[in-house]
Design a protein around this motif. Sequence first.
Motif, mmCIF file in Angstrom:
data_model
loop_
_atom_site.group_PDB
_atom_site.id
_atom_site.type_symbol
_atom_site.label_atom_id
_atom_site.label_comp_id
_atom_site.label_asym_id
_atom_site.label_seq_id
_atom_site.Cartn_x
_atom_site.Cartn_y
_atom_site.Cartn_z
ATOM 1 N N ILE A 26 26.978 28.501 18.266
ATOM 2 C CA ILE A 26 26.715 27.738 17.043
ATOM 3 C C ILE A 26 27.724 28.060 15.944
ATOM 4 O O ILE A 26 28.290 27.152 15.305
ATOM 5 C CB ILE A 26 25.273 28.000 16.554
ATOM 6 N N LYS A 27 27.958 29.390 15.676
ATOM 7 C CA LYS A 27 28.859 29.778 14.586
ATOM 8 C C LYS A 27 30.285 29.293 14.814
ATOM 9 O O LYS A 27 30.892 28.686 13.908
ATOM 10 C CB LYS A 27 28.822 31.289 14.403
ATOM 11 N N PRO A 28 30.896 29.528 16.020
ATOM 12 C CA PRO A 28 32.254 28.995 16.248
ATOM 13 C C PRO A 28 32.315 27.475 16.107
ATOM 14 O O PRO A 28 33.291 26.937 15.576
ATOM 15 C CB PRO A 28 32.561 29.432 17.677
ATOM 16 N N ALA A 29 31.249 26.810 16.600
ATOM 17 C CA ALA A 29 31.243 25.344 16.481
ATOM 18 C C ALA A 29 31.192 24.915 15.032
ATOM 19 O O ALA A 29 31.858 23.946 14.613
ATOM 20 C CB ALA A 29 30.047 24.775 17.259
ATOM 21 N N LYS A 30 30.409 25.646 14.228
ATOM 22 C CA LYS A 30 30.325 25.318 12.806
ATOM 23 C C LYS A 30 31.660 25.567 12.103
ATOM 24 O O LYS A 30 32.092 24.782 11.253
ATOM 25 C CB LYS A 30 29.217 26.137 12.158
ATOM 26 N N ASP A 32 34.626 25.527 13.488
ATOM 27 C CA ASP A 32 35.551 24.467 13.892
ATOM 28 C C ASP A 32 35.249 23.172 13.147
ATOM 29 O O ASP A 32 36.158 22.444 12.730
ATOM 30 C CB ASP A 32 35.444 24.238 15.399
ATOM 31 N N THR A 33 33.965 22.912 12.994
ATOM 32 C CA THR A 33 33.576 21.693 12.262
ATOM 33 C C THR A 33 34.034 21.747 10.808
ATOM 34 O O THR A 33 34.548 20.762 10.267
ATOM 35 C CB THR A 33 32.049 21.512 12.318
ATOM 36 N N ASP A 34 33.857 22.921 10.168
ATOM 37 C CA ASP A 34 34.296 23.080 8.773
ATOM 38 C C ASP A 34 35.815 22.935 8.651
ATOM 39 O O ASP A 34 36.319 22.330 7.696
ATOM 40 C CB ASP A 34 33.852 24.445 8.245
ATOM 41 N N SER A 38 37.807 20.184 6.609
ATOM 42 C CA SER A 38 38.828 20.507 5.602
ATOM 43 C C SER A 38 40.115 19.743 5.866
ATOM 44 O O SER A 38 40.754 19.209 4.943
ATOM 45 C CB SER A 38 39.091 22.013 5.592
ATOM 46 N N ASP A 39 40.548 19.697 7.148
ATOM 47 C CA ASP A 39 41.739 18.938 7.507
ATOM 48 C C ASP A 39 41.547 17.459 7.201
ATOM 49 O O ASP A 39 42.471 16.784 6.713
ATOM 50 C CB ASP A 39 42.068 19.129 8.991
ATOM 51 N N CYS A 40 40.363 16.978 7.492
ATOM 52 C CA CYS A 40 40.086 15.565 7.204
ATOM 53 C C CYS A 40 40.166 15.276 5.711
ATOM 54 O O CYS A 40 40.701 14.244 5.289
ATOM 55 C CB CYS A 40 38.693 15.196 7.746
ATOM 56 N N ASP A 41 39.614 16.209 4.917
ATOM 57 C CA ASP A 41 39.671 16.024 3.469
ATOM 58 C C ASP A 41 41.112 16.013 2.975
ATOM 59 O O ASP A 41 41.489 15.201 2.123
ATOM 60 C CB ASP A 41 38.888 17.146 2.770
#
Length: 386
Positions: A26-30, A32-34, A38-41
Amino acid sequence: MTDTTKKALIALLGIAIVFLAYMYIIKPAKEDTDALQSDCDTLQTRLDDLIAKEAQKDRLLAETEQFNKMFEDELKKYPADLNQETAVMFLKSIEEKEASEGQQFINKTFTLPPEAEFYTLGAQQQDGQIDTTTTNDALTGEDTGKDAYRCYTTAYSISYKGTYEGIKDVLKYVSEYKYRMNVSSLSIAHDITNDEYTGSIAINGYAVSGPGRTPESVDPGVPKGTDNIFVAGDGSGGASPAASKYDADQGASIVGKNDLSILLNPANADISAGIIVTTNASRDETYVTSSDNARAALEISVYSQDGKNFIEYSIGDKKYASEILSEDVKIYVKSSARTNTDDANGVDVSVKNTTTLPVYFKVVDDDATSPRFKLVGKSGVVKTYQ
């Protein structure tokens, strides 16, 4: 094992499974999602900026072109380097200008310190020092490294003597010079007895080197190998003007308007003589000629008499003199190619100029391998365009 113990172990196992699932799934996935968010932003911000610029594309391109032109126009105010040859010719041009205008400004000493770099356009500043390893182009922002525009300066010190009007003219000349210069200090002392002014002038010169910038070449009028470097031209005496109004077209205007014409053709040409020298082609009495199939010694004297200027030219015992009414002496030489190996016609010219008038030769159509025209001696200010 009791039921209570079994239940406790099962509970602990469940907690361990949940903990491990959180830590390694869960933590690594979160994270990566963050990171992706950030890259998307960042990309969205960049996209929004590009979309806004795209809407103003025509205006931005026009402004970029305008700023590029402004930058190039500003660069033209500075030479590409501060070589000492150019500095010497600058000082020489000052003295010649003053002499031509009847003023006096004589350089007694002239120091030529080395140039020093003081700024790099687009360079990054680190603790007050210029970091040239991360230099960016002033226009594009791209890394240029060694191709950056580098700014140099030097300070020329001139010790002089002259007239008061001459000094003022020099200051004006510096302020209006084709390249950016400025007077940083000036001292003047007046000798009342001789009405002479002496002192020193400190002049700052500037240069910008970089892509597409070519150092200015100069013609000091002193060929390599000259025994005496203060003897200009071909080493036979005299001096070559540092610059003149005929430099732009390399003397082409002298062809149509001149004070003396020299016609050089083969001795057996279908004309009265192979060599004709005249101040007026329509008046035979002005002709000095030679029909010999050999090199002739042509002597030209420019002198003053009774407040007037004259030119006298002679071949052997044939000579003619005429008054000069112009501000300089323009001599047009119309030559021709050799017809064969037996064609030896030509002139060895000696010029004795005892006036302040400069003498200019324009030589046209001379033989490339065996010239008919040769300047073998001169005194005074003489310059040749070929």
